[in-house]
Write a protein that holds these residues in place. Structure first.
Motif, PDB file in Angstrom:
ATOM      1  N   LEU A 134       4.504  10.114  -7.087  1.00 17.11           N
ATOM      2  CA  LEU A 134       5.817  10.670  -8.108  1.00 17.11           C
ATOM      3  C   LEU A 134       4.639  10.323  -9.798  1.00 17.11           C
ATOM      4  CD1 LEU A 134       8.379   7.336  -7.473  1.00 17.11           C
ATOM      5  CD2 LEU A 134       8.740   9.999  -7.744  1.00 17.11           C
ATOM      6  N   ARG A 135       3.635  10.322 -10.018  1.00 14.06           N
ATOM      7  CA  ARG A 135       2.586  10.116 -10.942  1.00 14.06           C
ATOM      8  C   ARG A 135       2.401  11.997 -10.974  1.00 14.06           C
ATOM      9  NH1 ARG A 135      -1.029   4.829 -11.914  1.00 14.06           N
ATOM     10  NH2 ARG A 135       0.944   3.427 -12.353  1.00 14.06           N
ATOM     11  N   MET A 165       9.313   1.514  -9.649  1.00 10.23           N
ATOM     12  CA  MET A 165       8.890   1.542  -8.032  1.00 10.23           C
ATOM     13  C   MET A 165       7.765   0.374  -8.552  1.00 10.23           C
ATOM     14  SD  MET A 165       9.344   3.115  -5.809  1.00 10.23           S
ATOM     15  CE  MET A 165       8.228   3.166  -5.121  1.00 10.23           C
ATOM     16  N   CYS A 166       7.535   0.299 -10.114  1.00 10.33           N
ATOM     17  CA  CYS A 166       6.528  -0.929 -10.625  1.00 10.33           C
ATOM     18  C   CYS A 166       7.071  -1.743 -10.450  1.00 10.33           C
ATOM     19  CB  CYS A 166       6.113  -0.543 -11.682  1.00 10.33           C
ATOM     20  SG  CYS A 166       5.504   1.435 -11.840  1.00 10.33           S
ATOM     21  N   GLU A 167       8.152  -2.538 -10.449  1.00 14.41           N
ATOM     22  CA  GLU A 167       9.330  -3.501 -10.996  1.00 14.41           C
ATOM     23  C   GLU A 167       8.347  -4.318  -9.332  1.00 14.41           C
ATOM     24  OE1 GLU A 167      12.527  -3.082 -12.707  1.00 14.41           O
ATOM     25  OE2 GLU A 167      11.786  -2.488 -14.638  1.00 14.41           O
ATOM     26  N   GLU A 168       9.841  -3.078  -8.421  1.00 16.34           N
ATOM     27  CA  GLU A 168       8.717  -3.800  -6.906  1.00 16.34           C
ATOM     28  C   GLU A 168       8.290  -3.552  -6.374  1.00 16.34           C
ATOM     29  OE1 GLU A 168      11.403  -0.202  -4.639  1.00 16.34           O
ATOM     30  OE2 GLU A 168      13.173  -0.824  -5.921  1.00 16.34           O
ATOM     31  N   GLU A 199       0.884  -0.949   0.160  1.00 16.78           N
ATOM     32  CA  GLU A 199      -0.250  -0.267   0.134  1.00 16.78           C
ATOM     33  C   GLU A 199       0.472   1.776   0.096  1.00 16.78           C
ATOM     34  OE1 GLU A 199      -2.710   0.088  -0.224  1.00 16.78           O
ATOM     35  OE2 GLU A 199      -3.312  -2.154  -0.503  1.00 16.78           O
ATOM     36  N   ALA A 200       2.450   1.463   0.588  1.00 14.69           N
ATOM     37  CA  ALA A 200       2.822   2.108   0.535  1.00 14.69           C
ATOM     38  C   ALA A 200       3.435   2.675  -0.626  1.00 14.69           C
ATOM     39  CB  ALA A 200       4.184   2.382   1.996  1.00 14.69           C
ATOM     40  N   LEU A 201       4.106   1.674  -1.134  1.00  7.73           N
ATOM     41  CA  LEU A 201       4.577   1.799  -2.981  1.00  7.73           C
ATOM     42  C   LEU A 201       3.152   1.853  -3.627  1.00  7.73           C
ATOM     43  CD1 LEU A 201       6.824  -1.675  -2.866  1.00  7.73           C
ATOM     44  CD2 LEU A 201       6.817   0.530  -2.467  1.00  7.73           C
ATOM     45  N   LYS A 202       1.685   2.184  -3.675  1.00  8.77           N
ATOM     46  CA  LYS A 202       1.054   2.783  -3.742  1.00  8.77           C
ATOM     47  C   LYS A 202       1.434   3.773  -3.791  1.00  8.77           C
ATOM     48  CE  LYS A 202      -1.941  -1.812  -4.687  1.00  8.77           C
ATOM     49  NZ  LYS A 202      -2.865  -2.237  -4.560  1.00  8.77           N
ATOM     50  N   GLU A 203       1.140   4.192  -2.464  1.00  7.31           N
ATOM     51  CA  GLU A 203       1.178   6.171  -2.648  1.00  7.31           C
ATOM     52  C   GLU A 203       1.773   6.294  -3.360  1.00  7.31           C
ATOM     53  OE1 GLU A 203       0.257   6.323   1.391  1.00  7.31           O
ATOM     54  OE2 GLU A 203      -2.030   4.975   1.253  1.00  7.31           O
TER      55      GLU A 203
END
Length: 609
Positions: A419-420, A476-479, A410-414
């Protein structure tokens, strides 16, 4: 006793100062009695307002400006008309007060009996200038009241009743205290003894609306003065007001744009910009100017971030220096503590005196306490730096649903969304810079000025930042995909572990059911072995105790074999070797007659202790 008529022959009616002298002078009786007082506070107030220090009362005089040596208040001129007399000598303060007879033109006042209690009085109202006078003779007139009480002070109004009492309002408050002095006197009109021409005066405080109103007015005046004084104090200590904000104009707008780009004047310039925007100065005509100023404010963020990074780097360097210095200090503390420990050992400790040992012990404790405090501080710094927990701690603290990986996803999604948004903002800024550059090229001839180079640098910087953001977004998407795969794998591993734990529980229960009889048999066998060892050691001890010079192992075995046929020589030797505190082996004889014998030594330790 000196009569007042000797000093005041030119006066027909006594003044307030004469009354003071009458009080100070007293009749020299053989056993003077002090006059009892039911309310000493009211009596002391009346005496102070007359300008006299109260006598026969405990405590200091209530009036500090009273001169007991002159018998008057300081500041009074003795050469005033009617006061050109020689003051009497000072009287002892332990003499009681005695009231004297007062003569007027129309009446005479006789003092009350000094043995009678002082009449009760009501509580003094605030701002009281009015007194109640009761017990007047029936034939008393208003002129008589003015004659008696007018000597005490200026009278404003008199309200006389037909029931032998009146209310007198004075101009000053202290006159009321003088009037209270006449309370208890018996009045006689002329030389008549008729009942209608005599009466006993009772003077007390009276509550009047006019007095209360004047007192309230004075209190309000004092409150206004106090508020004014406080306001003046606050104005004196209040910080100066900030300078006024200039009004918007094109000239001020251009100046403000230059100030925003200046790092020294940035804070004041942004404050002016904020005020203009809040006032509503933005319109269609000047929207571009405001946009450029807001854009300049946004570009200042990069400078702030670089400054923050520099300060953080300085902070890290300072922290490293602090930790290094603290580690050196702790090493020195350890050396000092080791010195104290070495000095506390017996080979050095015995050579010190008792006082030196006491000091050494105290210093060692202090050094250890300081060392422990410094260790705790260093450990706290390391804990702050190492906030990440180990895998075992994570498994203990998290619930069995494995919420940790889910929270990380969830943190990575936020972070991906933020970033977008930043990427879109950089794209818009690059497009605006391109448009402005194109407009400038259309309206102005192509010149290579400093502004073009600056804009070109900004454009390249934004492009690089955009590329970096794109790379970071892809990473970040790959991670995130890897974390999702790890999460699925962890869920599968968890299911497998749960199945294995369940199978192990079932196997353990079946094993318990089968092993219970074997455990009971083993327990009985161990108990039997222990019983045999204890009995054998007891028998051997008794046998060797009878043979004080010892016996060989063959001799001991031959004796035990008669009791237990299953025992052998090896078991006897092992038993004797396992009990060194009870049995000891010794060599006896010389040469060919050398022989090993076992002796009983169980009582030797008891004798030595």
């Amino acid at each position: 006793n000196i009569r007042p008529s000797i000093f005041f022959s030119s006066f027909e009616c006594p003044t307030a100062l004469e009354m003071a002298f009458w009080i100070r002078n007293m009749s020299m009786d053989s056993n003077p009695m002090p006059m009892p007082m039911s309310d000493p506070n009211a009596w002391a107030t009346a005496m102070n307002n007359l300008g006299m220090a109260p006598m026969n009362m405990t405590g200091p005089p209530l009036m500090s400006d009273f001169d007991s040596g002159l018998g008057m208040m300081t500041g009074m001129n003795p050469m005033m008309p009617g006061l050109g007399y020689v003051p009497p000598p000072p009287l002892p303060h332990d003499l009681p007060i005695v009231k004297e007879i007062i003569h007027y033109q129309s009446c005479t006042l006789f003092p009350p009996n000094p043995n009678l209690p002082f009449p009760a009085m009501r509580e003094r109202p605030p701002g009281c200038k009015t007194v109640f006078v009761g017990g007047l003779p029936e034939n008393a007139t208003e002129a008589l009241i003015v004659e008696v009480f007018g000597q005490l002070g200026e009278i404003i109004a008199i309200r006389k009743s037909k029931k032998n009492f009146c209310h007198i309002r004075f101009a000053e408050e202290f006159t009321v205290d003088r009037a209270l002095f006449l309370s208890g006197y018996r009045m006689r009109l002329g030389s008549s003894t008729d009942k209608k021409d005599t009466g006993r005066l009772h003077v007390d405080f009276a509550q009047a609306r006019d007095d209360l109103y004047e007192w309230e007015c004075r209190q309000r005046l004092y409150a206004r003065e106090e508020r004014h004084r406080r306001r003046m104090e606050e104005d004196r200590f209040r910080p100066p007001s900030p300078p006024p904000i200039v009004h918007y104009s094109d000239h001020e707008c251009s100046l403000l744009g230059d100030k925003i780009k200046d790092e020294a004047a940035f804070a004041a310039a942004v404050h002016v910009l904020l005020t203009w925007v809040e006032r509503g100065e933005v319109n269609r005509r000047n929207a571009n100017n405001f946009y450029s100023m807001i854009q300049s404010s946004n570009s200042h963020i990069r400078q702030l971030m670089s400054q923050k990074a520099a300060h953080e780097k300085e902070l890290e360097v300072a922290k490293d220096k602090f930790k290094t210095a603290l580690s050196g200090i702790l090493a020195q503390f350890e050396q000092i503590v080791s010195v104290f420990h070495a000095a506390s050992k017996q080979k050095a400790w015995d050579h010190f005196s008792k006082a030196q040992r006491k000091n050494l012990d105290m210093w060692r404790k202090q050094a250890e306490e300081i060392r422990n405090m410094q260790n705790e501080e260093l450990m706290g710094i390391r804990r702050e730096e190492e906030m990440e927990m180990s895998d075992d701690d994570m498994e203990d603290t998290h619930d069995p649903d494995d919420s940790g990986p889910v929270a990380q996803v969830e943190a990575l999604k936020e972070e991906n969304d933020s970033l977008r948004c930043q990427l879109d903002a950089y794209r818009n800024e690059v497009e605006l810079l391109k448009q402005e550059q194109g407009k400038n090229q259309e309206h102005t001839p192509p010149q290579h000025s400093e502004e073009d180079t600056i804009r070109q640098q900004q454009l390249t910087f934004l492009q690089q930042a955009l590329q970096g953001m794109q790379k970071q977004l892809l990473k970040m998407c790959e991670e995130m995909k890897q974390r999702e795969a790890e999460l699925e794998k962890s869920v599968e591993d968890k299911q497998q572990l749960e199945s294995q734990v369940q199978s192990l529980k079932e196997g353990l229960e079946s094993l318990k059911k089968t092993r219970i009889p074997q455990v009971s048999n083993t327990h009985t066998h161990i108990t039997a072995v222990l019983m045999s060892v204890c009995s054998s050691s007891g028998i051997i001890s008794t046998f060797l105790h009878v043979h004080p010079f010892g016996a060989s192992i063959e001799y001991i075995f031959s004796y035990l074999q008669q009791l237990d046929t299953k025992i052998n020589t090896g078991q006897v030797g092992a038993l004797l070797g396992r009990l060194p505190c009870t049995f000891r082996q010794e060599l006896t004889g010389v040469g060919a007659s050398l022989e090993k014998r076992w002796k009983f030594c169980g009582f030797e330790g008891i004798k030595t202790t």
